[in-house]
Design a protein around this motif. Structure first.
Motif, short mmCIF file in Angstrom:
data_model
loop_
_atom_site.label_atom_id
_atom_site.label_comp_id
_atom_site.label_asym_id
_atom_site.label_seq_id
_atom_site.Cartn_x
_atom_site.Cartn_y
_atom_site.Cartn_z
N VAL B 59 0.86 -1.18 0.00
CA VAL B 59 0.00 0.00 0.00
C VAL B 59 0.90 1.23 0.00
CG1 VAL B 59 -1.78 1.29 1.21
CG2 VAL B 59 -1.80 -1.19 1.30
N SER B 60 0.62 2.15 -0.91
CA SER B 60 1.40 3.38 -0.94
C SER B 60 0.63 4.48 -0.21
CB SER B 60 1.67 3.79 -2.39
OG SER B 60 0.46 4.03 -3.05
N ILE B 61 1.36 5.24 0.58
CA ILE B 61 0.78 6.37 1.29
C ILE B 61 1.42 7.61 0.68
CG2 ILE B 61 0.32 7.36 3.56
CD1 ILE B 61 -0.53 4.49 3.50
N ILE B 62 0.61 8.39 -0.01
CA ILE B 62 1.15 9.48 -0.83
C ILE B 62 0.95 10.81 -0.12
CG2 ILE B 62 1.14 10.48 -3.14
CD1 ILE B 62 1.60 7.56 -3.37
N GLY B 63 2.00 11.60 -0.06
CA GLY B 63 1.90 12.94 0.52
C GLY B 63 1.38 13.93 -0.50
N HIS B 64 1.67 15.20 -0.30
CA HIS B 64 1.22 16.22 -1.25
C HIS B 64 2.37 16.75 -2.06
CE1 HIS B 64 -3.05 16.97 -0.71
NE2 HIS B 64 -2.87 16.43 0.46
N GLY B 65 2.22 16.73 -3.35
CA GLY B 65 3.25 17.22 -4.25
C GLY B 65 2.89 16.84 -5.66
N CYS B 66 3.79 17.15 -6.60
CA CYS B 66 3.52 16.83 -8.02
C CYS B 66 3.31 15.33 -8.20
CB CYS B 66 4.68 17.28 -8.88
SG CYS B 66 5.12 19.00 -8.70
N GLY B 109 9.40 19.13 0.68
CA GLY B 109 8.51 20.10 1.32
C GLY B 109 7.53 19.40 2.23
N ASP B 110 7.03 18.27 1.78
CA ASP B 110 6.06 17.49 2.55
C ASP B 110 6.70 16.90 3.80
OD1 ASP B 110 3.27 16.45 2.29
OD2 ASP B 110 4.31 14.54 2.50
N MET B 111 7.90 16.32 3.63
CA MET B 111 8.51 15.62 4.76
C MET B 111 9.26 16.54 5.71
SD MET B 111 11.13 12.39 4.83
CE MET B 111 10.07 11.05 4.34
N GLY B 140 7.79 22.15 -5.50
CA GLY B 140 7.57 22.19 -6.94
C GLY B 140 6.10 22.37 -7.30
N ASP B 141 5.21 21.77 -6.52
CA ASP B 141 3.78 21.77 -6.83
C ASP B 141 3.18 23.17 -6.80
OD1 ASP B 141 1.53 20.46 -7.55
OD2 ASP B 141 1.00 19.76 -5.55
N THR B 142 3.70 24.04 -5.93
CA THR B 142 3.12 25.37 -5.78
C THR B 142 3.93 26.44 -6.51
OG1 THR B 142 4.28 25.52 -3.67
CG2 THR B 142 1.95 24.91 -3.59
N GLY B 143 4.97 26.03 -7.24
CA GLY B 143 5.67 26.99 -8.07
C GLY B 143 7.13 27.21 -7.73
N GLY B 144 7.69 26.43 -6.83
CA GLY B 144 9.14 26.49 -6.61
C GLY B 144 9.57 27.36 -5.44
N GLN B 145 8.81 27.33 -4.34
CA GLN B 145 9.23 28.08 -3.15
C GLN B 145 10.26 27.30 -2.33
OE1 GLN B 145 6.06 27.60 -4.03
NE2 GLN B 145 5.19 29.62 -4.35
N MET B 146 10.95 28.02 -1.42
CA MET B 146 11.97 27.41 -0.58
C MET B 146 11.36 26.41 0.40
SD MET B 146 14.44 29.31 2.16
CE MET B 146 13.38 29.03 3.56
N THR B 147 12.04 25.28 0.60
CA THR B 147 11.63 24.35 1.65
C THR B 147 12.72 24.33 2.71
OG1 THR B 147 12.76 22.40 0.79
CG2 THR B 147 10.59 22.87 -0.11
N ARG B 155 18.57 29.35 -5.40
CA ARG B 155 17.62 30.35 -5.85
C ARG B 155 16.25 29.70 -5.97
NH1 ARG B 155 16.70 32.65 -11.17
NH2 ARG B 155 16.03 34.81 -10.92
N THR B 156 15.29 30.18 -5.20
CA THR B 156 13.93 29.67 -5.30
C THR B 156 13.00 30.87 -5.49
OG1 THR B 156 13.38 29.82 -2.96
CG2 THR B 156 14.51 27.81 -3.68
N LYS B 157 11.70 30.60 -5.59
CA LYS B 157 10.77 31.69 -5.89
C LYS B 157 10.74 32.74 -4.78
CE LYS B 157 7.55 31.23 -8.95
NZ LYS B 157 6.45 30.62 -9.63
N ASN B 158 10.94 32.35 -3.52
CA ASN B 158 10.96 33.38 -2.48
C ASN B 158 12.35 33.58 -1.87
OD1 ASN B 158 10.76 30.90 -1.34
ND2 ASN B 158 9.08 31.39 0.05
#
Lengths: 85, 264
Positions: B59-66, B109-111, B140-147, B155-158
């Protein structure tokens, strides 16, 4: 120039997104990008003779556009083969 | 230079040595960006699951991301859970169904940003789960912000001037943190930037699943993946950029293997 082709590819060009990762991944350097775009406008890889069937392109491809075949008998082309004939 | 016909299989006698996609993926289609490393990492995981004969009991448990978009196309049982909570959900599932291989798929970002507590507590409890971390240093999912795991100078979006340690702090190296805890059985870091490292990463994922089935404890396999869109680099330059930036902060290789320690 003598050329040995041990493998070949099926390339699903219309699914390619043109990232070019396969071009640098190919050890015999037989993949080049096309001059014209595919159905969605991206350039896609084209195969020249000399493939070894190593599957490097298939492994690095994020879009799963490669299928790799290995010939039972290598295909030899170029001057050596012509001389032999 | 002559071009070989590649629209259909060859007519000369030949063997197919590699297919378009792993058997456990229903379609090759996905909407991830050109040059993304995540589909490659997901293919490796699915191939390992099939090799180990776990196709019908995982069973795979999937977080949030692309990578979440693959929940629709992966031919494995899946649960999509709240941001960062994948190890907590996996804990419950594994305790109810101990014979099933439970694996989580999370981004950095999720972990490390949203769910740092979950992965550390799951490790502290020594849960028998396999956690796959796709580390690209950006949301990556929200546009490349720093994690939390973006590297110094990235260099990231923020952080357009690059991540500054004095202002943004230092990256969290989650692999080393988990390896330092006694509940972890196997911790390793792979990458998908070239064919050789992809083959090495496949072996690491395989070991990660084996330690889970041996009931040794939590296994974490961190995979550095390219995100050229989030890094503002050309798709073809993603692999080189990754090893010049993330590769220096996150060295590749096995960090901890409890089986090797037990033998010694």
């Amino acid at each position: 120039m003598r050329q040995v082709t041990r493998g070949t590819l099926v390339i699903d060009a219309d699914r390619c997104k043109g990232c070019e990762l396969c071009i640098v991944a190919c050890p015999p350097r037989v993949l080049t990008m096309s001059r014209t775009g595919n159905a969605t406008g991206y350039l896609y890889p084209e195969l020249a003779p000399g493939c070894t069937g190593c599957t490097a392109c298939q492994q690095v491809c994020p879009d799963f556009v490669f299928e790799v075949y290995k010939y039972h008998e290598p295909i030899v082309s170029g001057s050596d083969a012509e001389r032999m004939q | 230079m002559s071009i070989v016909m590649t629209t259909r299989p060859p007519e000369a006698p030949s063997n197919k040595v590699a297919s378009f996609k792993p058997t456990l993926l229903q379609t090759e289609e996905h909407h991830l960006c050109p040059g993304c490393g995540e589909p490659v990492a997901i293919r490796l995981v699915l191939e390992v699951i099939e090799e180990l004969g776990l196709a019908q009991k995982n069973v795979s448990i999937i977080g949030h991301g692309c990578y979440g978009s693959f929940i629709m196309t992966m031919d494995v049982d899946s649960t999509l859970c709240l941001h960062g909570r994948a190890p907590a959900v996996a804990t419950g599932l594994k305790r109810m169904r101990p014979e099933v291989a439970v694996w989580t798929l999370q981004g950095d970002g999720d972990m490390t940003s949203e769910g740092l507590a979950e992965i550390l507590h799951a490790t502290a409890r020594g849960e028998n789960i396999t956690c796959i971390l796709l580390n690209n240093g950006v949301f990556g999912d929200t546009g490349g912000q720093m994690t939390a795991s973006s590297v110094i100078g990235q260099r990231t979006k923020n952080t357009l001037e690059g991540r500054d340690a004095a202002y943004h702090g230092y990256p969290i190296v989650i692999g080393d943190m988990v390896a330092a805890m006694p509940g972890s059985a196997f911790v390793a870091r792979g990458s998908v930037h070239n064919a050789a490292s992809i083959a090495a990463t496949r072996r690491l994922i395989r070991k990660g699943f084996q330690r889970q089935m041996e009931k040794k404890g939590l296994s974490l396999v961190e995979i550095l993946t390219m995100c050229p869109t989030g890094w503002f680099v050309p798709a073809s330059g993603g692999a080189d950029y990754m090893m010049e930036s993330l590769g220096k902060t996150y060295p590749l290789g096995e960090i901890k293997d409890i089986a090797a320690t037990e033998q010694a």
